[in-house]
Design an enzyme around this catalytic site. Structure first.
Site, short mmCIF file in Angstrom:
data_model
loop_
_atom_site.label_atom_id
_atom_site.label_comp_id
_atom_site.label_asym_id
_atom_site.label_seq_id
_atom_site.Cartn_x
_atom_site.Cartn_y
_atom_site.Cartn_z
N ARG A 138 -4.80 2.27 2.99
CA ARG A 138 -3.43 1.85 2.73
C ARG A 138 -2.52 2.81 3.48
O ARG A 138 -2.66 4.03 3.34
CB ARG A 138 -3.17 1.89 1.22
CG ARG A 138 -1.77 1.61 0.79
CD ARG A 138 -1.40 0.16 1.06
NE ARG A 138 -0.17 -0.20 0.36
CZ ARG A 138 1.04 0.16 0.76
NH1 ARG A 138 1.21 0.90 1.85
NH2 ARG A 138 2.09 -0.20 0.05
N GLU A 170 5.50 -8.49 1.36
CA GLU A 170 4.28 -9.07 0.78
C GLU A 170 3.90 -10.39 1.45
O GLU A 170 4.77 -11.19 1.79
CB GLU A 170 4.50 -9.34 -0.72
CG GLU A 170 4.91 -8.13 -1.55
CD GLU A 170 3.81 -7.11 -1.70
OE1 GLU A 170 2.63 -7.49 -1.58
OE2 GLU A 170 4.12 -5.93 -1.92
N ARG A 203 -7.95 3.17 -2.73
CA ARG A 203 -7.87 3.06 -1.27
C ARG A 203 -7.42 4.39 -0.67
O ARG A 203 -6.62 5.11 -1.27
CB ARG A 203 -6.86 1.98 -0.87
CG ARG A 203 -7.22 0.61 -1.41
CD ARG A 203 -6.15 -0.41 -1.09
NE ARG A 203 -4.86 -0.12 -1.72
CZ ARG A 203 -3.84 -0.97 -1.76
NH1 ARG A 203 -3.96 -2.16 -1.20
NH2 ARG A 203 -2.71 -0.65 -2.34
#
Ligand SMILES: [Zn+2]
Length: 213
Positions: free
Chosen positions: A52, A60, A102
């Protein structure tokens, strides 16, 4: 087998597991191969490790029951152009992983440019710092101010359901719509009012994930 021998076998096994799990990232500190781009701020490395991008949030894309945001797919496409199928270098700071496990990283191209910064400068992502800040916060914020002033990408389209004002939280560096329950919870001393979304973003505040101002 004695307890001691058992313990050392166990230690060797655990260390090996840890080593194997982290091996992709050990190599990654030099350069890693990007197998797949999920969206404007998330990638998957060769062996499946998710990364990430640190310090930014791209608009989004549609996910499960959530509709996407304007430029969500454009940001994904731009990220693909920059990194998919390429070798990149990952740089981390004090926050190594997010709550989903992540890796959090700044992603550098072979020519030395930082992908996080490119996306912000082109208006394909918002800066979004954690409470601890970011090693590259000055660079990223300068890129965001440039994008806002030039009206690029997300700054070229009017915000969805604009508000007469926005409420920022100095502690979390997040800002909210006036009606957001998360915005109402903060203490008065942390509260700061912005006239517009771009005013909040120019000061390095990040949009609340719930009310998406
Ligand atoms: Zn909110």
């Amino acid at each position: 087998m004695g307890t001691r021998a058992g313990l050392s076998v166990m230690t060797v096994v655990l260390v090996s597991i840890w080593f194997l799990a982290s091996i992709e990232f050990c190599f990654a500190e030099k350069s890693v191969f990007v197998r797949h781009v999920i969206d404007g701020d998330t990638i998957v490395l060769k062996k499946g490790t998710k990364v990430r991008y640190r310090g930014i949030n791209s608009p989004e894309i549609p996910h499960k029951d959530k509709t996407g945001e304007p430029l969500g797919w454009e940001a994904t496409k731009r990220n693909k152009q920059l990194v998919q199928g390429r070798l990149v270098r990952l740089v981390q700071d004090d926050e190594k992983r997010d709550r989903f496990g992540r890796l959090l990283a700044y992603v550098f191209l072979p020519d030395g440019r930082m992908v996080n910064e490119i996306l912000v400068r082109e208006g394909m992502a918002f800066v979004c710092f954690s409470e601890k800040g970011s090693s590259f916060s000055k660079r990223l914020l300068a890129a965001q101010r440039e994008a806002i002033d030039a009206g690029r990408g997300i700054w070229s389209i009017p915000p969805v359901r604009p508000e007469p004002y926005y409420v920022g939280n100095r502690k979390t560096l997040r800002f909210h719509r006036p009606s957001c329950p998360y915005g109402k919870k903060m203490s008065k001393s942390n509260r700061v009012i912005f006239k517009s979304r771009s005013d909040a973003c120019k000061e390095g505040f990040c949009r609340c994930k719930k009310c998406l101002p």
